[in-house]
Structure formats: structure tokens, C-alpha cells
Design a protein around this motif. Structure first.
Motif, PDB file in Angstrom:
ATOM      1  N   SER A   1      -0.518   8.323  -6.760  1.00  0.00           N
ATOM      2  CA  SER A   1      -1.702   8.901  -7.400  1.00  0.00           C
ATOM      3  C   SER A   1      -1.727   8.550  -8.888  1.00  0.00           C
ATOM      4  O   SER A   1      -2.798   8.357  -9.461  1.00  0.00           O
ATOM      5  CB  SER A   1      -1.757  10.409  -7.183  1.00  0.00           C
ATOM      6  OG  SER A   1      -0.601  11.030  -7.694  1.00  0.00           O
ATOM      7  N   GLU A   2      -0.559   8.433  -9.513  1.00  0.00           N
ATOM      8  CA  GLU A   2      -0.506   8.030 -10.921  1.00  0.00           C
ATOM      9  C   GLU A   2      -1.094   6.629 -11.091  1.00  0.00           C
ATOM     10  O   GLU A   2      -1.835   6.373 -12.045  1.00  0.00           O
ATOM     11  CB  GLU A   2       0.936   8.055 -11.434  1.00  0.00           C
ATOM     12  CG  GLU A   2       1.052   7.611 -12.880  1.00  0.00           C
ATOM     13  CD  GLU A   2       2.488   7.508 -13.375  1.00  0.00           C
ATOM     14  OE1 GLU A   2       2.648   7.323 -14.593  1.00  0.00           O
ATOM     15  OE2 GLU A   2       3.427   7.620 -12.571  1.00  0.00           O
TER      16      GLU A   2
ATOM     17  N   LYS B   1       0.823  -1.218   0.000  1.00  0.00           N
ATOM     18  CA  LYS B   1       0.000   0.000   0.000  1.00  0.00           C
ATOM     19  C   LYS B   1       0.854   1.264   0.000  1.00  0.00           C
ATOM     20  O   LYS B   1       0.500   2.259  -0.627  1.00  0.00           O
ATOM     21  CB  LYS B   1      -0.932   0.004   1.201  1.00  0.00           C
ATOM     22  CG  LYS B   1      -1.810   1.234   1.275  1.00  0.00           C
ATOM     23  CD  LYS B   1      -2.600   1.273   2.561  1.00  0.00           C
ATOM     24  CE  LYS B   1      -3.340   2.590   2.670  1.00  0.00           C
ATOM     25  NZ  LYS B   1      -3.783   2.845   4.037  1.00  0.00           N
ATOM     26  N   ASP B   2       1.999   1.231   0.677  1.00  0.00           N
ATOM     27  CA  ASP B   2       2.856   2.408   0.772  1.00  0.00           C
ATOM     28  C   ASP B   2       3.492   2.780  -0.560  1.00  0.00           C
ATOM     29  O   ASP B   2       3.996   3.888  -0.717  1.00  0.00           O
ATOM     30  CB  ASP B   2       3.941   2.185   1.825  1.00  0.00           C
ATOM     31  CG  ASP B   2       3.357   2.018   3.227  1.00  0.00           C
ATOM     32  OD1 ASP B   2       2.254   2.550   3.483  1.00  0.00           O
ATOM     33  OD2 ASP B   2       3.999   1.352   4.057  1.00  0.00           O
TER      34      ASP B   2
ATOM     35  N   ILE C   1      -3.331   5.167  -9.117  1.00  0.00           N
ATOM     36  CA  ILE C   1      -4.780   5.274  -8.900  1.00  0.00           C
ATOM     37  C   ILE C   1      -5.454   5.806 -10.162  1.00  0.00           C
ATOM     38  O   ILE C   1      -6.470   5.274 -10.615  1.00  0.00           O
ATOM     39  CB  ILE C   1      -5.094   6.189  -7.694  1.00  0.00           C
ATOM     40  CG1 ILE C   1      -4.555   5.591  -6.403  1.00  0.00           C
ATOM     41  CG2 ILE C   1      -6.586   6.490  -7.592  1.00  0.00           C
ATOM     42  CD1 ILE C   1      -5.255   4.365  -5.903  1.00  0.00           C
ATOM     43  N   ASN C   2      -4.888   6.848 -10.747  1.00  0.00           N
ATOM     44  CA  ASN C   2      -5.479   7.461 -11.935  1.00  0.00           C
ATOM     45  C   ASN C   2      -5.422   6.559 -13.160  1.00  0.00           C
ATOM     46  O   ASN C   2      -6.243   6.697 -14.070  1.00  0.00           O
ATOM     47  CB  ASN C   2      -4.796   8.792 -12.238  1.00  0.00           C
ATOM     48  CG  ASN C   2      -5.077   9.830 -11.181  1.00  0.00           C
ATOM     49  OD1 ASN C   2      -6.095   9.782 -10.494  1.00  0.00           O
ATOM     50  ND2 ASN C   2      -4.166  10.781 -11.033  1.00  0.00           N
ATOM     51  N   SER C   3      -4.462   5.621 -13.201  1.00  0.00           N
ATOM     52  CA  SER C   3      -4.303   4.726 -14.347  1.00  0.00           C
ATOM     53  C   SER C   3      -5.132   3.455 -14.217  1.00  0.00           C
ATOM     54  O   SER C   3      -5.235   2.682 -15.164  1.00  0.00           O
ATOM     55  CB  SER C   3      -2.832   4.329 -14.504  1.00  0.00           C
ATOM     56  OG  SER C   3      -2.041   5.461 -14.763  1.00  0.00           O
ATOM     57  N   CYS C   4      -5.704   3.243 -13.039  1.00  0.00           N
ATOM     58  CA  CYS C   4      -6.464   2.028 -12.771  1.00  0.00           C
ATOM     59  C   CYS C   4      -7.943   2.362 -12.567  1.00  0.00           C
ATOM     60  O   CYS C   4      -8.357   3.487 -12.774  1.00  0.00           O
ATOM     61  CB  CYS C   4      -5.877   1.329 -11.552  1.00  0.00           C
ATOM     62  SG  CYS C   4      -4.199   0.723 -11.848  1.00  0.00           S
ATOM     63  N   LEU C   5      -8.693   1.364 -12.156  1.00  0.00           N
ATOM     64  CA  LEU C   5     -10.139   1.533 -12.008  1.00  0.00           C
ATOM     65  C   LEU C   5     -10.558   2.035 -10.632  1.00  0.00           C
ATOM     66  O   LEU C   5     -11.732   2.283 -10.404  1.00  0.00           O
ATOM     67  CB  LEU C   5     -10.850   0.208 -12.316  1.00  0.00           C
ATOM     68  CG  LEU C   5     -10.628  -0.322 -13.736  1.00  0.00           C
ATOM     69  CD1 LEU C   5     -11.274  -1.689 -13.907  1.00  0.00           C
ATOM     70  CD2 LEU C   5     -11.174   0.658 -14.768  1.00  0.00           C
ATOM     71  N   GLU C   6      -9.619   2.194  -9.720  1.00  0.00           N
ATOM     72  CA  GLU C   6      -9.941   2.696  -8.392  1.00  0.00           C
ATOM     73  C   GLU C   6     -10.169   4.211  -8.445  1.00  0.00           C
ATOM     74  O   GLU C   6      -9.697   4.882  -9.347  1.00  0.00           O
ATOM     75  CB  GLU C   6      -8.809   2.391  -7.404  1.00  0.00           C
ATOM     76  CG  GLU C   6      -8.788   0.960  -6.924  1.00  0.00           C
ATOM     77  CD  GLU C   6      -8.452  -0.037  -8.026  1.00  0.00           C
ATOM     78  OE1 GLU C   6      -9.027  -1.123  -7.997  1.00  0.00           O
ATOM     79  OE2 GLU C   6      -7.646   0.247  -8.896  1.00  0.00           O
ATOM     80  N   THR C   7     -10.886   4.700  -7.451  1.00  0.00           N
ATOM     81  CA  THR C   7     -11.178   6.129  -7.427  1.00  0.00           C
ATOM     82  C   THR C   7     -10.300   6.886  -6.433  1.00  0.00           C
ATOM     83  O   THR C   7     -10.107   8.080  -6.564  1.00  0.00           O
ATOM     84  CB  THR C   7     -12.654   6.377  -7.071  1.00  0.00           C
ATOM     85  OG1 THR C   7     -12.944   5.731  -5.828  1.00  0.00           O
ATOM     86  CG2 THR C   7     -13.564   5.819  -8.157  1.00  0.00           C
TER      87      THR C   7
END
Length: 71
Positions: free
Chosen positions: A13-14, A8-9, A16-22
Motif C-alpha cells: 500500500s505504501e 505483483k505480490d 501504491i500511495n507513493s505512485c500514480l496508481e489509485t
């Protein structure tokens, strides 16, 4: 859909933005501080070096204790 497991660490943000998570708050986190990211299509460049899991493989991973432990 494909999946990646990483600490997780190390989630950015890149990623998150490239995947399906919000957001990082919407990630599934294990008792060992691992997170699952999911994406469609080609693996985003920011996930290079991480193992891809298919849906069937991810279902098997989720049976492991670290994903089922009560936090």
C-alpha cells in the motif's frame, strides 16, 4: 514519468500511495504476475532497488510476450 516493474505480490500500500496508481486493482499485470508502477520526479524510497524505466524503455518492455498474452 518513470516506471518500475516488480512482482505483483511485492506491491505494498505504501508503494501504491507513493505512485500514480489509485489501487492494486488498477495495476497492469503481466501473464508472469509482474506489475507496473509509475511515478513522477524522484523514485520513492519504497521502490529503492528496482530498475527505473523511461517511457521509451517501457514501450519496448510492453512489446514482450508476457504483457501481450491473453489471460
Amino acid at each position: 514519468m518513470k516506471f518500475v516493474i516488480l512482482n505483483k505480490d511485492k506491491v505494498t500500500s505504501e508503494m501504491i500511495n507513493s505512485c500514480l496508481e489509485t489501487s492494486i486493482d488498477s495495476l497492469r499485470i503481466s501473464s508472469e504476475n509482474n506489475a507496473i508502477l509509475k511515478y513522477e520526479g524522484t523514485q520513492p524510497d519504497c521502490l529503492n532497488g528496482y530498475k527505473d524505466y523511461t517511457l521509451a524503455e517501457m514501450r519496448e518492455e510492453l512489446k514482450k510476450g508476457e504483457w501481450n498474452a491473453k489471460l
